[in-house]
Design an enzyme around this catalytic site. Structure first.
Site, PDB file in Angstrom:
ATOM      1  N   GLY A   1       0.826  -1.197   0.000  1.00 48.36           N
ATOM      2  CA  GLY A   1       0.000   0.000   0.000  1.00 48.36           C
ATOM      3  C   GLY A   1       0.861   1.247   0.000  1.00 48.36           C
TER       4      GLY A   1
ATOM      5  CB  CYS B   1       5.370  -3.803   0.371  1.00 49.35           C
ATOM      6  SG  CYS B   1       6.125  -2.187   0.098  1.00 49.35           S
ATOM      7  CE1 TYR B   2       0.773   1.055   5.691  1.00 50.37           C
ATOM      8  CE2 TYR B   2      -0.710  -0.833   5.762  1.00 50.37           C
ATOM      9  CZ  TYR B   2      -0.346   0.424   6.222  1.00 50.37           C
ATOM     10  OH  TYR B   2      -1.080   1.038   7.205  1.00 50.37           O
TER      11      TYR B   2
ATOM     12  CG  HIS C   1       5.716  -5.445  -4.419  1.00 47.77           C
ATOM     13  ND1 HIS C   1       4.445  -5.340  -3.889  1.00 47.77           N
ATOM     14  CD2 HIS C   1       6.359  -4.300  -4.088  1.00 47.77           C
ATOM     15  CE1 HIS C   1       4.320  -4.176  -3.280  1.00 47.77           C
ATOM     16  NE2 HIS C   1       5.468  -3.529  -3.377  1.00 47.77           N
TER      17      HIS C   1
ATOM     18  CD  GLU D   1       2.747  -8.239  -5.189  1.00 47.30           C
ATOM     19  OE1 GLU D   1       2.384  -7.118  -4.802  1.00 47.30           O
ATOM     20  OE2 GLU D   1       3.552  -8.955  -4.558  1.00 47.30           O
TER      21      GLU D   1
ATOM     22  CB  SER E   1     -22.698  -7.374 -24.858  1.00 47.89           C
ATOM     23  OG  SER E   1     -21.565  -8.152 -24.557  1.00 47.89           O
ATOM     24  N   GLY E   2     -22.652 -10.074 -26.806  1.00 48.92           N
ATOM     25  CA  GLY E   2     -21.883 -10.686 -27.878  1.00 48.92           C
ATOM     26  C   GLY E   2     -20.400 -10.699 -27.587  1.00 48.92           C
ATOM     27  N   GLY E   3     -19.997 -10.058 -26.487  1.00 48.59           N
ATOM     28  CA  GLY E   3     -18.605 -10.118 -26.073  1.00 48.59           C
ATOM     29  C   GLY E   3     -18.306 -11.440 -25.383  1.00 48.59           C
ATOM     30  CB  VAL E   4     -15.091 -12.955 -24.256  1.00 47.47           C
ATOM     31  CG1 VAL E   4     -14.669 -14.238 -23.548  1.00 47.47           C
ATOM     32  CG2 VAL E   4     -14.377 -12.832 -25.584  1.00 47.47           C
ATOM     33  CG  ASP E   5     -16.337 -10.375 -20.248  1.00 44.99           C
ATOM     34  OD1 ASP E   5     -15.405 -11.165 -20.498  1.00 44.99           O
ATOM     35  OD2 ASP E   5     -16.173  -9.154 -20.088  1.00 44.99           O
ATOM     36  CB  SER E   6     -22.440 -11.089 -22.192  1.00 43.21           C
ATOM     37  OG  SER E   6     -22.204 -10.940 -23.567  1.00 43.21           O
ATOM     38  CB  SER E   7     -20.456 -15.089 -25.383  1.00 46.69           C
ATOM     39  OG  SER E   7     -20.806 -14.025 -26.248  1.00 46.69           O
TER      40      SER E   7
ATOM     41  CE  LYS F   1     -12.480 -10.070 -21.830  1.00 42.38           C
ATOM     42  NZ  LYS F   1     -13.763  -9.361 -21.852  1.00 42.38           N
TER      43      LYS F   1
END
Length: 512
Positions: free
Chosen positions: A55, A82-83, A169, A171, A223-229, A368
């Protein structure tokens, strides 16, 4: 139910989401929580270990975020980064002070003695630092397990209590053995198993959806995007004919968008689909609106008004399903911690308080790239699976000029040229996202030996893993030249093309 879980307490680091990603990549489920979470809530959630994020604050600063110290008494393994390291020291009675020299960037880490956290790792390796404070005095029970040139206590441990802290870090990809460090914490110290797989996620999610939905019907905002499909496929597998997918033609779509969605879902997948033409309504409500937050909220409310109308026709609708992802939730400030709102996503921060539906968001905790893997397992056709992300508000947030039919068509044609050239050159599948933005800027040009005064379009092409961070892509000069020449030649309203070379952060991927 996933039994092996790791909780991440967020103290405001720009890398907090990467911690969650790294842990999931190792097959262990993780979620991000507010640093204000009560110890009892962590136990109820089933945490098997806790990671304290980095942070921007100092633990001795006024108003700095401090967690409930009782979390350290739960008997759960804790890794402070870190923090998080500074807080661990501070709460256990050690001393943290400003460093005389800020340590930022690459550094050489050297182990000091044996520790489970660095088990099997070389005695020296490269790490990534970003801090201005240092641990000056260790709390009772802790010992140093590593140092760097400028940080004498770069890693500490109280092995008996399973409390660990690192100044760097692990990560970020710049730390050479970060994945191995997390693996040691998860498997050697927390004793969890790599049970987080998408197959397990599907099985658990299908059961949850069926139990929650019951006999009600679900409208899916497609919507036709990857997420909604992917969300639609998952719901179809769970509840079959109880699902009604609704594709709204907002008038803000890319070229050929509606035709592609109708073909794939109605013909190829055989999923019930209803197409609603609401372009005139969206454009009317967006007339004269320039502020991006207002645009998103107007679009969110208008979507809901359309879905309410469809719901009355369908009957017995209890849920509205959306392909909301974790980055959407995080950027809209809707995660369970005090995140700043970067932008309101129309399907998160842009929704009205009272909708008349319960929200169903089965992908809400996925990133994603995880959704793409899930889509592949569910059999989503490549034509949709590998599409570039497209915002729910569509071209409205890529049209910085007034949102009018003529400006939208200008942008739509320019965007189509860009995507066509990206596809033709083989670059489409090599980048995360490519799109055009219409700017409210006019520029003088010369066409056919005559002066022109047309609009300006910006091209944006970025590379990313999960949408949380992104780098602009250095496309070949020849490709950029061809894109610019075609846009100016084929879209007469445009006289100038620019290329956006801003990474995320500090910019976002979309302009609005």
């Amino acid at each position: 139910m996933i039994k092996d879980r790791i909780a991440i307490l967020d103290f405001g680091s720009q890398y907090t989401q990467l911690i969650a990603r790294r842990i999931r990549e190792l097959g262990v489920y993780s979620e991000i929580f507010s640093y204000k979470i009560a110890p009892e809530e962590l136990l109820r959630w089933g945490a098997r270990g806790v990671v304290l994020s980095g942070g921007p604050e100092s633990v001795f600063g006024v108003g700095s975020p401090v967690m409930d110290s009782r979390i350290l008494d739960l008997g759960l393994p804790v890794l402070g980064i870190c923090y998080g390291l500074h807080l661990l020291v501070h709460l256990r009675g050690g001393r943290v002070r400003p460093s005389g020299r800020r340590e930022y960037g690459y550094g050489e880490f050297i182990q000091d003695g044996e520790s489970l956290l660095f088990s099997g790792l070389p005695s020296q390796f490269g790490v990534w630092n970003s801090h201005g404070d240092r641990v000056e005095e260790l709390p009772a029970g802790f010992r140093r397990i590593g140092f760097t040139k400028d940080e004498p206590n770069a890693a500490i441990a109280w092995e008996q209590e399973r409390l660990y802290g690192v100044q760097f870090h692990p990560e970020v990809s710049h730390t050479e053995l970060g994945k191995e460090i997390f693996a040691n914490f998860l498997f050697r110290i927390c004793g969890v198993r790599p049970t987080w797989t998408l197959a397990n996620f599907v099985e658990e999610t299908l059961e949850t959806i069926r139990r929650e939905v019951g006999t009600k019907k679900v409208l899916m905002a497609l919507s036709g995007g990857v997420d909604s499909s992917v969300c639609a496929l998952l719901l179809h597998r769970a509840i079959g004919s109880q699902l009604c997918c609704v594709f709204v033609d907002t008038g803000l779509l890319r070229k050929g968008e509606k035709e592609l969605v109708e073909r794939v879902f109605s013909q190829d997948l055989g999923i019930r689909l209803r197409v609603v033409d609401a372009g005139a309504r969206f454009l009317r409500r967006l007339r004269g609106v320039a502020d991006p937050e207002k645009k998103r909220k107007i679009i969110g409310r208008t979507f809901i008004s359309v879905f309410r109308e469809v719901a009355r026709e369908v009957g017995n609708v209890g849920f509205l399903a959306q392909g909301t992802l974790y980055p959407d939730v995080i950027e809209s400030g809707k995660v369970p911690h005090p995140a700043h709102v970067i932008k309101s996503h129309h399907n998160v921060g842009g929704l009205p308080q009272k909708m008349g539906f319960r929200l169903l968001e089965p992908l809400r905790n996925l990133f994603k790239d995880e959704v793409r893997q899930l889509g592949k397992e569910l059999g989503l056709p490549p034509s949709l699976l590998y599409r570039h992300p497209f915002p729910g508000p569509g071209l409205a947030v890529r049209c910085l000029a007034p949102v009018t039919p003529s400006n939208l068509e200008t942008l739509r044609q320019a965007d189509a040229v860009l995507l066509e050239e990206m596809e033709r050159s083989g670059w489409m599948e090599r980048v995360w996202q490519a799109f055009a933005v219409l700017l409210p800027v006019r520029a003088v040009g010369v066409m056919g030996d005559q002066r022109s005064y047309g609009l300006t379009v910006a091209i944006r092409v970025v590379q990313s893993q999960d949408g949380m961070t992104a780098d602009w892509v250095d496309l070949p000069k020849e490709l950029l030249n061809r894109i610019a020449q075609r846009i100016v030649a084929e879209v007469p309203e445009i006289s100038r093309v620019t290329y956006d070379i801003t990474s995320k952060p500090p910019g976002t991927i979309e302009w609005q």
